[in-house]
Each structure stands twice: as structure tokens, then as C-alpha cells.
Design an enzyme around this catalytic site. Structure first.
Site, mmCIF file in Angstrom:
data_model
loop_
_atom_site.group_PDB
_atom_site.id
_atom_site.type_symbol
_atom_site.label_atom_id
_atom_site.label_comp_id
_atom_site.label_asym_id
_atom_site.label_seq_id
_atom_site.Cartn_x
_atom_site.Cartn_y
_atom_site.Cartn_z
ATOM 1 C CG ASN A 73 -0.201 0.489 2.462
ATOM 2 O OD1 ASN A 73 -0.145 1.685 2.756
ATOM 3 N ND2 ASN A 73 0.400 -0.427 3.207
ATOM 4 C CG ASN A 131 3.430 4.365 12.122
ATOM 5 O OD1 ASN A 131 4.507 3.923 11.731
ATOM 6 N ND2 ASN A 131 2.360 4.461 11.352
ATOM 7 C CG PHE A 132 9.034 5.071 15.916
ATOM 8 C CD1 PHE A 132 8.409 6.303 15.755
ATOM 9 C CD2 PHE A 132 9.547 4.758 17.169
ATOM 10 C CE1 PHE A 132 8.293 7.202 16.812
ATOM 11 C CE2 PHE A 132 9.433 5.644 18.237
ATOM 12 C CZ PHE A 132 8.799 6.879 18.055
ATOM 13 C CB CYS A 134 4.663 4.566 7.873
ATOM 14 S SG CYS A 134 3.902 4.853 6.266
ATOM 15 C CB THR A 200 4.558 -2.441 5.277
ATOM 16 O OG1 THR A 200 4.815 -1.036 5.390
ATOM 17 C CG2 THR A 200 3.123 -2.740 5.640
ATOM 18 C CB CYS A 351 16.864 -34.745 -6.675
ATOM 19 S SG CYS A 351 18.346 -35.290 -5.809
ATOM 20 C CB CYS A 375 20.203 -38.851 -0.221
ATOM 21 S SG CYS A 375 18.951 -37.888 0.663
ATOM 22 C CB CYS A 378 18.864 -30.936 0.599
ATOM 23 S SG CYS A 378 17.928 -31.428 -0.857
ATOM 24 C CB CYS A 381 12.818 -35.146 -3.005
ATOM 25 S SG CYS A 381 13.458 -35.873 -1.484
#
Lengths: 466, 442
Positions: A73, A131-132, A134, A200, A351, A375, A378, A381
């Protein structure tokens, strides 16, 4: 029956679900409707210096058919007259004396801060949120995230507020900073009662491919906005954790970021939040989502035997470690449950192309096979597999050994040179580079239209427009 | 009690014959394309006779590149839209979708395919053009799926192409023989126009090739001849009373239905003889035309029918009743059908045997024979050196579809004995490439 009520730094609320300071808390009408629906608290849309908004204010990020997995926004703080907001706060508190009404504030001078803190206190607000955070429109005027990004300035303003504050003060932090604990510590030093995060994230959610302009578009132009919604939860969780684990913060945390259901809320709480704030989900689905959130939280608490929210606050924190403290001896290996496999072979190609070439295809079946010695465990898969519990990661070490990077560092057994024998990948098998050439091209470039080029060359005269 | 009233207008006809695979809107296409897993070495591609890169076109739809999706489809199959509607997708691409193994509804590939192709057809998107003229000419007999597919591919390769069609419209059985609830005439013909506009082959309608002199003229004027002639009329049953007015062949019945829609008359009680997909179509169509009773009579058991299960289910869903293990002995009637005399049968070691003394008469006022189409052997015998197999099918090289007369190539029903539109489209594309290889090497 679990008790959902909280006392957050002195602010009491029937449940931990608050609406964040944003469009859903723009008016008394909306806040009353939300309380009526079951929300426990509301942080009023930020009151402060006068502003003018643009038309065309929101932009969305869709993933395939799912709308608004991300949202941004470019709207500013409340553009309604302060007097109207104060009167409506008073009215809401009369109807809902046991719900939490927190006034979000953003002004500039010490005098302005003193005045507005007194105003909202007189109106009956239960707490104040500074509000620190925006990241657009207000920061250019030296407010919002411009404050949140300067711990010294932040601390000074908190001190101004604390000079007159008679009700609890929450400092809302911006994530647009390298180390979130710096402003969090400054808030503590300034005397704040609590912190809330994250605000945000500075963002551009998309670019219009025809107009060559970023969303949301205002008369052909756009600007960076504040990003939120489900997509930001992982960033928020990490920052909540950072503040909760920091020995110099030690303040109640109101968790914000990507919360749209009870699970998201529980995750925030397990990482240290003791109230949670929601905006995007309410903007997307309306206030009615609170029913699922409270029901889910209650059910979870009952099943886990948690009597109050505080039984679970920060419960995951002991298990969140630095990387160097993880056990290098722990080993998992993928296991494909053949009876569940539907043969999509996404695990194979993931993979093969994206990991360690540890899955093979066999003649006569579409069920792939794990090459255990390749293998590395990780998880890839198991993450791409579309079938529930079809690929599981099974522990293959015996669980008796424990060795961390930290311990190896202390024991002086860490690899130190570029071709060190003690490095992890040294003896791991990888195919020769040229083995890639032409491999499975008939599968990765499928279609009989191409295959029949064996009979005769394909016509090259198609007009390739798209 | 009939489920449908006889349609009295074009509007009522379309209501009774509503499309089984209706067009998707953009939202539905987005939702459905979002479900595709993008399988590696996808089974759906392998199940498609034309090998359309299905995960690719679905992904293109999902990312808003619908034109690109249509190109992916048409590059593999010139009957892209028709196949999306008329293919037995349940046993092809959609039947192969891995979701079936998870008891999740398979991706509606056919409808997605038509979603993309209809968009380019209606917006006249230019995707193809003829190749550089190479000075060679090919004659194509039959403007069905095989003939038109071959024509498109040959034009792309630079050939001059003339298509000779006995009827007045292109696309063969797609417009004359497919059940109306699978595709409308307008939709079929729009795709034909779309292809012809881009590829620029010539079609001569109402121009049957029937005689040796006709063929000789083609052999002399063209470098190669492609046979896309399909099959002939419904096989005669050689039963007494078969000449009755209301005893018709299924192929002929469906062709008339497609042409005349609600103006066609159907009996109140219809007996359809046969157990193949055409029998299912004819039975369903009779029911949708308002017949009160439709009986599907087959000489073997239900499980022995050649029809796909979903086609039988579809017929049952509109009230068609099965009558199994019966063999017709006589069409009863005096000029008009009044019934069929059957004898019950039993199958011993795969052989159908009559049960003595089990004769009975089933009353009806219409009989539709769906007992297979004849091969066009008389016509094919006019081509020197052209060999047919014991079933009357054209014999050809299995890789090139070149016949035993090297100037002739063939695809589609005349070659494979009767299959789907998609098989003809696939074979004809290969045949066109083979013609090119053959003529280029000469």
C-alpha cells in the site's frame, strides 16, 4: 477451556488477536464491528500530522490462482480529523470497556507528541503505539521508518512520549533495517513498555507490462509501497525471534506480519509474541476470519494442555539456535513411499537439476528411486512432492553423536584451506559436466511433433509470435 | 419416460445437445491450469497420439500467454480445438494424469486446450504461414482430419496443395459424424477456416474422386497423392426387412442429425444395434431427440462392448437401456419398422452362439444399425499396385505411411480401420513429412 485473555504490558484484552493500525481500524464503525465479531483489540489507524492521500493505493501479488499472497500500500496515516477520531475512540471504549483500544500516533515535535498522547489518553485509549515503521510517504517527512531506522532519534522520541504517558506505550518497528534489535534496544532504553513488529517492508509488488509502471499506478506513475500479507510472515517471524532472544530488549512483543489463521498466530507466539496483530487478512476476508482464529487457537491450546497464552509464549525459542550450534552428525535421508507415489517425477527433476543428483529413474516404473549414498538430506524432494507423506525424511544416524561447528572450531578441526580434506563436499559424487549434454532431452523437450523430425525435418516457417 | 422432449426449435436442440465440454472462462482456466503439477516426462504427453506438450501449454495459459499455448497445441496437432472437444480424453491425456492415482480429479486438459485454441481462432491470431514454394504439388483426397492435417503440414513445407472433397464441407467426421453434444458445426468449421486462411491450401468441394480417369489425372498432375478417404457407408446386416424405411445406418443417421438438427425425426422406441462408440452416440442422440425408449442391443455381454466405459455411462445417463447377448434375425415391418426379431446368444470360447428356441420380438418403430462402416475397397482397387490387408485397410509403411504404390501415402480411418480424429491428425503429420522426405530424395 483455555483462557485466551492477555495482559499485554498492562493492556488487557479478551484474546490476543488485535487489528493492526491500518485501514480496517480507520473508524469507530469498523472497530466496533470488529469487536462485535470477536476481535480482542484494535490499534487505531495512526493519528497525527495532517495528510492527503492519492487514489489507487494498493497493489497485490498473486500466485497462480491464489490472490494476495502479498499486498502493498501507498496509503498514509489517517486523513480524518483528529477530533473525529478521538470522539470515536471514546465511543468505542464506552461500548467495549474490556476490549483493547490502542492509539497509533505519529507526529513531529516534542510538543506535538505531548499533546497527542494526552489527547488519546483522555479519550480513553488503553495504550499507545508509536508508528516508527511506515516506509512510504511519511518517512520522507522525517517520520515513520525514518525514525525507526535511527535508534538514537527513536530513543529520544520515546523519551518525550514517556514524559507524559499515563498508559502503556508500544513502539512499532520497521523491518527496513539490517538489525532489528538495534531499534528494539533503543525503545527499551527510551522506557517503552513493549514493542510491536514488523511494519511493512519497502517494496514494489509488480510492474505493469504494458504501461511500464509499478503497481499501484497513480496516473501512469507509481512509487515504492509497504509490503505485507502471507508472504512476509517468514521475515516477521525471524525478527520477532531476534527481539525475543535479545537479552537487552526484554519487552513484551506484539507480533505482526503475515498472520491470517490460528497457525500463523501460534507461530508468532511460540517465537515470543504475546499478542498478535492482523491487517491484510482482515482486508482480504473481512472481520469474520476471527472465528477460525480463536477456534483454532483454543483447540490447539486444549490439545497441548496450555491453560493460558503465557504457557506457550516463546516456547520454540530454546530450539532456535545459531547455525554453528546445529548438530553436524545428524543425518536424514529421503524415503519414497512407493504405494503413495503418483509418478509425477517432480522429486526426480528437482534433485537432478536443483540439488544433488540423488534420485534415479528406473525402467518400467514411474516411481523414482533414492540413491542413498548421494542423498545429503536437503529435504527438497519432500518439499516438491504433491502427495502428503509420500516422501519422508528418515533419520539415518544413530542419534548418539553430537558435534557442532562451534565445537569443531574449538577443537580446531574445521576446514581452513580451499581444498581442505575436512570440507563437506569433497568426496561427494557429482556427475561429469559433459554428462549433462543431451541428457533426457526427449523428456525435457517433449512432444511427438519434435520426435518425428527423425522422419523428415520440421518446417521452419511457423511464425513464432508469442 | 423420456428424459428429453423432442426439440422443436434450434434453441431446444442446443439445450438437449448441450456441450459436454463447455467452454472455460478465463477464471476457470486460471484455476484449472493452476492445478497442473508440471510433471517431469509427463504421462499426458505420452498418452496423446499427437504428443502435444501439455504441461507447457497449461503453464502458458497459467501465465497469461494464451496465444503461446495455442501455438504449442497447433504445432503438434492441427485439429487442436476439435481434439480438445471430441477426443476421448478420459482414456488418453486425462486418463494418464497422475492425479488419477491420488483419487484427485484429473486436469481438464481437453477443455483447457479448447480454451486456448478458441481464443486464437476467434481473434484470428496469425500463427503459421506457408513455407517458401518448392515447386512441387500434392493432391489430397478427402478433407477430413487426415487430409486437412496433411495439407497444413505440406503447405508449411512449401508444397502446393489441392484437396478434393466429395462433400460440401471440410473436416470429415468431425462435422458429419461426431455427436452434436461434443462439438458444434460452427466450432468445427471456424477451426477449418482458421487453418485454411493461414496455410492457403485449396479445397475443391463436391468433387468426389471416383474413377480411374479421375485418379490418373491426379497422378499426372501431382508429385504425390495423399489418401485421407476414411470409411464408407454402414455395413449391411443382410437381414430380412433391412430395407424398411426406418432402418437406418448410424453413420447416415448422425450425418443427417448434424445437418438437420431438430428437423430430424426419430422413432418413439428406437433399437440401436451394436456395441461400439458409434452405437453409444446413436443411442444417446436418439434419447436426446425425444425417443421415449432407446434400447441398445448387442450380441455379446456388456463387458465385451467395444465402446469406452464413459461412453456407455453417458448413454445410460440419458435413459438408454442395454439389451445384451441378443442377435437380430429379422427386421419386422411392412415398409416401416415394427420390431426386431432377436435370438438370445451365449459366448462359448469367444464365439457367439445362438440359443435355440430363444427367439423373441422386441417392438420398435426405428432401428439404427451401428455395426461398423464398410471399407472403400472398390475405389481403392482403382489405384495400381495399392495393397489392402485382409480387413480392407490400406497397407503402408508403419513409419512413413507410404503405400505399396510409392506415389500414394495414406492416413486416418482408411489406414487404421477407424480410430479417433487425433489418430488421423497424428498420422497425417508424419505422412506429410514422409512425402517431403520422399520427394526431396527423388
Amino acid at each position: 477451556m483455555p483462557d485466551l485473555s492477555i495482559n499485554f504490558a498492562g493492556i488487557k484484552s479478551p484474546n490476543p488477536f488485535w487489528l493492526a493500525s491500518a485501514p480496517p481500524t480507520n473508524s469507530g464503525y469498523q472497530v466496533m464491528k470488529a469487536f462485535d465479531a470477536g476481535w480482542g483489540g484494535a490499534v487505531w489507524k495512526t493519528l497525527g500530522v495532517p495528510v492527503v492521500n492519492v487514489s489507487s493505493r494498493y497493489g497485490g501479488v498473486n500466485y497462480r490462482d491464489k490472490r494476495l499472497i502479498g499486498f502493498n500500500n501507498i496509503e498514509l496515516i489517517s486523513d480524518r480529523p483528529l477530533a473525529d477520531n478521538l470522539r470515536e475512540i471514546e465511543e468505542v471504549k464506552k461500548h467495549f470497556p474490556h476490549h483493547a483500544v490502542i492509539a497509533s500516533l505519529m507526529v513531529q515535535s516534542r510538543e506535538e507528541w505531548h499533546q497527542i498522547v494526552r489527547d488519546v489518553t483522555n479519550a480513553g485509549a488503553d495504550g499507545i503505539e508509536l508508528n516508527f515503521g511506515c516506509p512510504h510517504g511519511m518517512c520522507e517527512r522525517g517520520m515513520g521508518s525514518a525514525v525507526g531506522q535511527e535508534p538514537d532519534v527513536l530513543r529520544t522520541i520515546v523519551e518525550w512520549v514517556m514524559e507524559v504517558a499515563q498508559i502503556p506505550v508500544i513502539v512499532k518497528l520497521t523491518p527496513n533495517i539490517s538489525d532489528i534489535t538495534e531499534p528494539a534496544r533503543a525503545a527499551r532504553l527510551g522506557g517503552a513498555d513493549a514493542i510491536s513488529l514488523i511494519n511493512t517492508i519497502q517494496s514494489i509488488v509488480g510492474v505493469d507490462l504494458d504501461l511500464f509502471a509499478p503497481y499501484p499506478i497513480v496516473d501512469g506513475k507509481g512509487t515504492n509501497g509497504g509490503y505485507c500479507g502471507p508472504a512476509v510472515k517468514p521475515i516477521a517471524l525471524n525478527m520477532v525471534k531476534n527481539c525475543a532472544q535479545d537479552p537487552y530488549v526484554q519487552l513484551p512483543i506484539s507480533g505482526i506480519g503475515g498472520i491470517e489463521n490460528w497457525r500463523d498466530a501460534v507461530e508468532h507466539i511460540l517465537l515470543g509474541a504475546s499478542s498478535v496483530q492482523v491487517c491484510t487478512a482482515a482486508m482480504h476476508f473481512g472481520f469474520g476470519i476471527i472465528r477460525e482464529m480463536t477456534a483454532g487457537l483454543e483447540q490447539y491450546m486444549a490439545e497441548k494442555g496450555f491453560h493460558t497464552i503465557y504457557d506457550m509464549v516463546g516456547k520454540a525459542l530454546p530450539n532456535v539456535k545459531h547455525w554453528e550450534e546445529l548438530n553436524l552428525k545428524y543425518k536424514v535421508t529421503a524415503n519414497i513411499h512407493e504405494d503413495k507415489c503418483i509418478g509425477c517425477q517432480l522429486c526426480y527433476t528437482a534433485c537432478e537439476d536443483g540439488a544433488h543428483q540423488a534420485i534415479a529413474l528406473r525402467e518400467g516404473t514411474r516411481v523414482p528411486e533414492i540413491i542413498e549414498e548421494n542423498c545429503v538430506g536437503c529435504n527438497l524432494c519432500s518439499l516438491v512432492c504433491p502427495v502428503e507423506n509420500c516422501i519422508t525424511m528418515e533419520r539415518t544416524d544413530d542419534g548418539t553423536e553430537q558435534l557442532t561447528w562451534k565445537e569443531r572450531t574449538l577443537a580446531d578441526t574445521i576446514p581452513t584451506t580451499f581444498n581442505d580434506e575436512r570440507a563437506g563436499g569433497l568426496h561427494h559424487w557429482v556427475p561429469e559436466p559433459t554428462a549433462a549434454l543431451g541428457k533426457e532431452k526427449h523428456k525435457t523437450l517433449p512432444g511427438k511433433a519434435r520426435q518425428i523430425t527423425n522422419v523428415a525435418p520440421a518446417p521452419h516457417d511457423t511464425v513464432r509470435q508469442p | 419416460m423420456a428424459e428429453f422432449f423432442p426439440p422443436a426449435s434450434e434453441q431446444e436442440f442446443h439445450a438437449n445437445f448441450a456441450q459436454l465440454k463447455p467452454r472455460m472462462n478465463t477464471t476457470e482456466a486460471l484455476y484449472e491450469s493452476s492445478r497442473c503439477l508440471f510433471c517431469f516426462d509427463a504421462p499426458c504427453i505420452k498418452a496423446c497420439p499427437t504428443g502435444i506438450d501439455i504441461p507447457q501449454f497449461i503453464r502458458q495459459i497459467n501465465t497469461g500467454n494464451v496465444t503461446g499455448a495455442a501455438l504449442t497445441i497447433y504445432e503438434a496437432n492441427y485439429f487442436g480445438n476439435a481434439c480438445g472437444k471430441v477426443c476421448p480424453t478420459e482414456v488418453l491425456c486425462e486418463g494418464a494424469c497422475v492425479y488419477n492415482l491420488q483419487d484427485v480429479k484429473p486436469i481438464e486438459i481437453g477443455r483447457l486446450q479448447s480454451f486456448a485454441t478458441r481464443q486464437v481462432i476467434e481473434s484470428h491470431k496469425h500463427l503459421f504461414e506457408p513455407g517458401q514454394p518448392n515447386g512441387r504439388k500434392v493432391a489430397i483426397i478427402g478433407a477430413g482430419p487426415a487430409g486437412i492435417s496433411c495439407a497444413c503440414e505440406l503447405r508449411a513445407l512449401g508444397y502446393e496443395v489441392d484437396v478434393f472433397e466429395a462433400k460440401s464441407q471440410p473436416s470429415g467426421l468431425t462435422v458429419h459424424g461426431v455427436a452434436p453434444y461434443k462439438i458444434t458445426n460452427e466450432e468445427v468449421l471456424a477451426e477449418m477456416d482458421y487453418l485454411q486462411t493461414q496455410f492457403g491450401y485449396r479445397v475443391q468441394y463436391n468433387s468426389p474422386i471416383t474413377s480411374r480417369p479421375d485418379l490418373l489425372a491426379l497422378e499426372e498432375a501431382y508429385d504425390a497423392v495423399f489418401l485421407g478417404i476414411g470409411l464408407g457407408k454402414t455395413n449391411a446386416l443382410l437381414l430380412p426387412g433391412e430395407e424398411c424405411e426406418n432402418c437406418v445406418g448410424a453413420v447416415e443417421f448422425i450425418e443427417q442429425l448434424r445437418r438437420e438438427h431438430h428437423q430430424i425425426l426419430v422413432g418413439r422406441k428406437v433399437i440401436v444395434l451394436g456395441g461400439g462408440n458409434t452405437a453409444m452416440d446413436a443411442a444417446s442422440e436418439s434419447a436426446r431427440l425425444g425417443a421415449e425408449d432407446v434400447i441398445l442391443a448387442y450380441r455379446r455381454g456388456k463387458d465385451d462392448m467395444g465402446a469406452y466405459d464413459f461412453e456407455y455411462d453417458l448413454a445410460k445417463s440419458v435413459g438408454v437401456k442395454g439389451l445384451f447377448n441378443v442377435s437380430p434375425l429379422e427386421i419386422i415391418g411392412n415398409g416401416r419398422v415394427a420390431g426386431v426379431r432377436f435370438i438370445r446368444t451365449t459366448t462359448v470360447d469367444g464365439q457367439v452362439q445362438a440359443v435355440p428356441g430363444s427367439e423373441f420380438v422386441e417392438d420398435c418403430d426405428m432401428v439404427i444399425k451401428a455395426t461398423g462402416q464398410a471399407k472403400q475397397t472398390t475405389f481403392l482397387s482403382l489405384i495400381p499396385g495399392l495393397q489392402l490387408d485382409s480387413k480392407g485397410r490400406i497397407m503402408a509403411d508403419t513409419h512413413t505411411y507410404q503405400t505399396t504404390n510409392p506415389q500414394y501415402f495414406a492416413s486416418g480411418d482408411a489406414l487404421n480401420g477407424g480410430a479417433e480424429v487425433v489418430n488421423a491428425a497424428a498420422e497425417a503429420k508424419v505422412a506429410a513429412r514422409s512425402i517431403h522426405a520422399y520427394l526431396s530424395a527423388r
